[in-house]
Design an enzyme around this catalytic site. Structure first.
Site, PDB file in Angstrom:
ATOM      1  N   ASP A 115      -6.857   0.233   0.394  1.00  0.00           N
ATOM      2  CA  ASP A 115      -7.085   0.409   1.942  1.00  0.00           C
ATOM      3  C   ASP A 115      -8.347  -0.250   2.089  1.00  0.00           C
ATOM      4  OD1 ASP A 115      -8.452   2.389   0.928  1.00  0.00           O
ATOM      5  OD2 ASP A 115      -7.865   3.965   2.383  1.00  0.00           O
ATOM      6  N   LYS A 138       0.833  -1.345   0.116  1.00  0.00           N
ATOM      7  CA  LYS A 138      -0.072   0.090  -0.116  1.00  0.00           C
ATOM      8  C   LYS A 138       0.922   1.239   0.045  1.00  0.00           C
ATOM      9  CE  LYS A 138      -3.051   2.934   2.635  1.00  0.00           C
ATOM     10  NZ  LYS A 138      -3.583   3.189   3.970  1.00  0.00           N
TER      11      LYS A 138
END
Length: 407
Positions: free
Chosen positions: A311, A292
């Site tokens: 996310d 991420k």
């Protein structure tokens, strides 16, 4: 159906400096070193500030300069191309501060700049501190990715996605920024398992190590510290300042960058010339950089426009409309990669820009911009058939479990 890959994206805009607009505002005050002596004459000069004692104190001397005026200059970007409240406080950067109604102030390179959205939607800017106004304007336009026509992108995405078309009517101007890679990297190392308020305090602490550029509306602004300056900071200092386990990752990353042949900042900038997967792989060699964080850095600073930071919100978007069969599955690097591929398959090489608008639409703070029929209710969220919980509840539980590691 049109393909986003065929879109003529890079439309060059004429960068003309229009006549300025004059308004009243405070100008740059005395240096923070002088101010600290006035505010706290007994403080030790080598004391380490903590997150709880960070900046944003009102400058008691600012009234001395209040009679001076700011020159506001049109940026040739309307609301459909740049919405300040939908771009700056939505998680791309933590260095820009709101300094007035529809006004945000930040640092681009060594230039201290304010941006303001006028009532007609046009964006104007004012330079508080620079050595060259022409360079400051050029750096600002580069930071805003101003050469990319957002209106054309939105039209193309809307053809293949009816929900995107509806959201774009209300959330026009959500622009992806092009930040300095080192600055972006350090910010997102601070973001791991963290909340926006605490991330901002950490980033403010790191920023305070750079050269002071002045104060706007009582908020101190600094040039982001160089790699050499960051190398002078110890892990212990960062832990004392409240960084927790992130301290070792920041120090480790700084050391790794310093070992790069030709310089760490130059190595980071060179990742702009690689393809998406090569850039992600290179970033992932740095301490603390997972999938991420790598995707955030790639999208917001390295011109990797198809990067998808996955996310909670993005996971829910994907399992609701792109890959519903993943509803109820536990997030993993492999599944996050599937979600990223699904976004690129649907939106093309600028998928990261589409994801950014869809992400902003999911934020509770942005619901006011949307009519209620576009809100996503709990009963519309994917449900895990085994547990009976919504996808959001499952991902939030996972996030809480991971946050327990913050020691």
């Amino acid at each position: 159906m049109l393909s986003a890959r065929a879109l003529p994206i890079m439309k060059k805009r004429q960068r003309i400096a229009p006549p300025s607009i004059t308004t009243t505002a405070p100008s740059t005050p005395p240096s923070p070193q002088v101010l600290r002596k006035i505010l706290n004459p007994n403080a030790k000069s080598n004391s380490i500030p903590t997150l709880s004692s960070k900046k944003h104190r009102k400058n008691i001397l600012s009234d001395l300069n209040a009679s001076k005026t700011l020159q506001w200059v049109p940026l040739n970007l309307g609301k459909s191309e740049l919405s300040l409240p939908l771009t700056f406080p939505t998680g791309q950067t933590f260095r820009w501060k709101q300094t007035g109604p529809l006004q945000y102030t930040g640092v681009v390179g060594s230039h201290l700049v304010s941006l303001k959205q006028l009532q007609n939607g046009d964006v104007v800017y004012s330079i508080h501190n620079t050595t060259c106004e022409a360079h400051a304007r050029s750096a600002l336009l580069d930071f805003l990715n101003a050469d990319i026509c957002l209106t054309d992108l939105w039209k193309e995405f809307s053809v293949s996605d009816a929900r995107f078309a509806e959201l774009a009517r209300h959330l026009g101007g959500v622009r992806v920024l092009r930040q300095d890679p080192l600055e972006c990297l350090i910010q997102f190392l601070c973001s791991s398992n963290n909340n926006i308020a605490r991330i901002t305090r950490m980033v403010d602490y790191i920023s305070s190590l750079g050269n002071d550029l002045g104060t706007v509306e009582g908020i101190e602004f600094h040039e982001f510290p160089s790699l050499d300056r960051l190398a002078d900071v110890s892990e212990e200092e960062l832990r004392v300042a409240g960084f927790g386990y992130r301290a070792k990752y920041i120090i480790g990353t700084v050391e790794a960058l310093q070992s790069k042949l030709g310089g760490g900042a130059e190595w980071l900038a060179s990742l702009r010339n690689l393809n998406h997967q090569e850039a992600i792989n290179a970033l992932s060699t740095l301490p603390g950089v997972g999938p991420k964080v790598a995707a955030c850095i790639a999208l917001f600073s390295l011109d990797q426009h198809q990067a998808i930071p996955v996310d909670t919100h993005v996971w829910q978007i994907a399992t609701r409309s792109l890959i519903p069969e993943l509803a109820g599955a536990r997030m993993s690097p492999k599944l996050c990669s599937r979600i990223s591929d699904a976004f690129v398959s649907k939106y093309g090489k600028y998928a990261g820009w589409a994801q950014t608008l869809l992400f902003v639409a999911e934020l509770p703070s942005q619901k006011a911009h949307l009519p209620s029929n576009l809100w996503i209710s709990e009963d519309q969220k994917p449900v895990n058939q085994k547990s009976g919980h919504t996808e959001g509840e499952i991902v939030q539980k996972i996030g809480k479990e991971e946050a327990c590691e913050d020691l």
